[in-house]
Scaffold this motif. Structure first.
Motif, PDB file in Angstrom:
ATOM      1  N   UNK A 185       0.846  -1.187   0.000  1.00  0.00           N
ATOM      2  CA  UNK A 185       0.000   0.000   0.000  1.00  0.00           C
ATOM      3  C   UNK A 185       0.885   1.242   0.000  1.00  0.00           C
ATOM      4  N   UNK A 186       0.306   2.326  -0.487  1.00  0.00           N
ATOM      5  CA  UNK A 186       0.974   3.620  -0.456  1.00  0.00           C
ATOM      6  C   UNK A 186       0.116   4.526   0.418  1.00  0.00           C
ATOM      7  N   UNK A 187       0.717   5.083   1.462  1.00  0.00           N
ATOM      8  CA  UNK A 187       0.017   5.961   2.392  1.00  0.00           C
ATOM      9  C   UNK A 187       0.542   7.379   2.262  1.00  0.00           C
ATOM     10  N   UNK A 188      -0.371   8.354   2.331  1.00  0.00           N
ATOM     11  CA  UNK A 188       0.075   9.741   2.414  1.00  0.00           C
ATOM     12  C   UNK A 188       0.552   9.985   3.838  1.00  0.00           C
ATOM     13  N   UNK A 189       1.467  10.903   3.992  1.00  0.00           N
ATOM     14  CA  UNK A 189       1.985  11.230   5.319  1.00  0.00           C
ATOM     15  C   UNK A 189       0.833  11.602   6.254  1.00  0.00           C
ATOM     16  N   UNK A 190       0.939  11.118   7.494  1.00  0.00           N
ATOM     17  CA  UNK A 190      -0.072  11.384   8.515  1.00  0.00           C
ATOM     18  C   UNK A 190       0.608  11.395   9.875  1.00  0.00           C
ATOM     19  N   UNK A 191      -0.141  11.767  10.896  1.00  0.00           N
ATOM     20  CA  UNK A 191       0.416  11.744  12.251  1.00  0.00           C
ATOM     21  C   UNK A 191       0.849  10.337  12.639  1.00  0.00           C
ATOM     22  N   UNK A 192       0.190   9.334  12.053  1.00  0.00           N
ATOM     23  CA  UNK A 192       0.497   7.943  12.394  1.00  0.00           C
ATOM     24  C   UNK A 192       1.803   7.439  11.783  1.00  0.00           C
ATOM     25  N   UNK A 193       2.277   8.060  10.711  1.00  0.00           N
ATOM     26  CA  UNK A 193       3.477   7.525  10.060  1.00  0.00           C
ATOM     27  C   UNK A 193       4.602   8.547   9.907  1.00  0.00           C
ATOM     28  N   UNK A 194       4.449   9.738  10.484  1.00  0.00           N
ATOM     29  CA  UNK A 194       5.490  10.756  10.330  1.00  0.00           C
ATOM     30  C   UNK A 194       6.826  10.293  10.922  1.00  0.00           C
ATOM     31  N   UNK A 231      10.480  16.843  12.734  1.00  0.00           N
ATOM     32  CA  UNK A 231       9.891  18.188  12.712  1.00  0.00           C
ATOM     33  C   UNK A 231       9.531  18.600  11.281  1.00  0.00           C
ATOM     34  N   UNK A 232      10.389  18.243  10.331  1.00  0.00           N
ATOM     35  CA  UNK A 232      10.096  18.529   8.936  1.00  0.00           C
ATOM     36  C   UNK A 232       8.829  17.789   8.495  1.00  0.00           C
ATOM     37  N   UNK A 233       8.677  16.557   8.935  1.00  0.00           N
ATOM     38  CA  UNK A 233       7.464  15.791   8.627  1.00  0.00           C
ATOM     39  C   UNK A 233       6.223  16.457   9.184  1.00  0.00           C
ATOM     40  N   UNK A 234       6.310  16.972  10.403  1.00  0.00           N
ATOM     41  CA  UNK A 234       5.164  17.682  11.000  1.00  0.00           C
ATOM     42  C   UNK A 234       4.843  18.940  10.195  1.00  0.00           C
ATOM     43  N   UNK A 269       1.229  20.089   7.762  1.00  0.00           N
ATOM     44  CA  UNK A 269       0.482  21.346   7.798  1.00  0.00           C
ATOM     45  C   UNK A 269       0.532  22.105   6.474  1.00  0.00           C
ATOM     46  N   UNK A 270       1.359  21.657   5.551  1.00  0.00           N
ATOM     47  CA  UNK A 270       1.599  22.391   4.320  1.00  0.00           C
ATOM     48  C   UNK A 270       0.545  22.101   3.256  1.00  0.00           C
ATOM     49  N   UNK A 271       0.248  23.114   2.460  1.00  0.00           N
ATOM     50  CA  UNK A 271      -0.621  22.936   1.299  1.00  0.00           C
ATOM     51  C   UNK A 271       0.193  22.734   0.028  1.00  0.00           C
ATOM     52  N   UNK A 312       4.168  13.903   1.275  1.00  0.00           N
ATOM     53  CA  UNK A 312       5.021  12.730   1.134  1.00  0.00           C
ATOM     54  C   UNK A 312       4.121  11.509   1.143  1.00  0.00           C
ATOM     55  N   UNK A 313       4.568  10.480   0.455  1.00  0.00           N
ATOM     56  CA  UNK A 313       3.865   9.206   0.428  1.00  0.00           C
ATOM     57  C   UNK A 313       4.849   8.119   0.827  1.00  0.00           C
ATOM     58  N   UNK A 314       4.338   7.114   1.549  1.00  0.00           N
ATOM     59  CA  UNK A 314       5.189   6.046   2.058  1.00  0.00           C
ATOM     60  C   UNK A 314       4.658   4.705   1.571  1.00  0.00           C
ATOM     61  N   UNK A 315       5.560   3.863   1.076  1.00  0.00           N
ATOM     62  CA  UNK A 315       5.208   2.513   0.644  1.00  0.00           C
ATOM     63  C   UNK A 315       5.344   1.569   1.837  1.00  0.00           C
ATOM     64  N   UNK A 316       4.317   0.730   2.008  1.00  0.00           N
ATOM     65  CA  UNK A 316       4.278  -0.173   3.155  1.00  0.00           C
ATOM     66  C   UNK A 316       3.861  -1.562   2.683  1.00  0.00           C
TER      67      UNK A 316
END
Length: 145
Positions: free
Chosen positions: A2-11, A32-35, A39-41, A45-49
């Motif tokens: 699966x490919x997940x968009x960045x979230x609080x759960x995977x930052x 901190x950059x992930x956080x 918040x950015x528009x 980032x996307x993560x492969x899992x």
């Protein structure tokens, strides 16, 4: 996989993967950059899992300033892409690129750009393999004054 968009759960997982690509960075700064990305528009980032294991990521930004070789704005910019060496040649990077392209199109982009160091032949070959065309070679300089 699966490919997940960045979230609080995977930052935190993203921050760890970033250190594999850029080992000179440190975990706290990348977390901190992930956080900040959350918040950015104009960034994501996307993560492969696969089977609960994070194998790679792609980090993206919308660039509104000049981007070498492009003629539109914004340009979808691939800030970084990484796949665990044990899982390369499995199509993970290609899937990350496809997800990135969909995100870019949804944000109004018609061009995608990237860069790599002139000596990084593996990265240059990868870029060609996923459809990028080389537009320039550049050597940059600095001087203390």
């Amino acid at each position: 996989m699966t490919i997940e968009e960045i979230s609080k759960d995977n930052v935190s997982d993203l921050a760890q993967l970033v250190l594999y690509l850029w080992p000179e960075c440190n975990y706290k700064e990348e977390f901190q950059n992930g956080l900040k990305i959350l918040e950015s528009k104009t960034e994501t980032a996307f993560i492969a899992k696969n089977h609960g294991i994070y194998l790679g990521f792609i980090q993206l930004a919308l660039r509104y300033e000049f981007v070498e070789g492009t003629s539109t704005s914004p340009v979808l910019y691939m800030e970084g892409i990484y796949v665990d060496p044990c899982h390369r040649k499995e199509g993970i990077a290609k899937r990350l690129i496809e997800v990135a392209e969909r995100w870019g199109k949804a944000t109004g982009c018609t061009e995608m750009a990237s860069d790599t160091e002139i000596t990084n032949q593996l990265s240059i070959q990868f870029h060609h393999s996923v459809g990028f065309e080389e537009v320039n070679r550049l050597v940059t300089f600095k001087k203390k004054i």
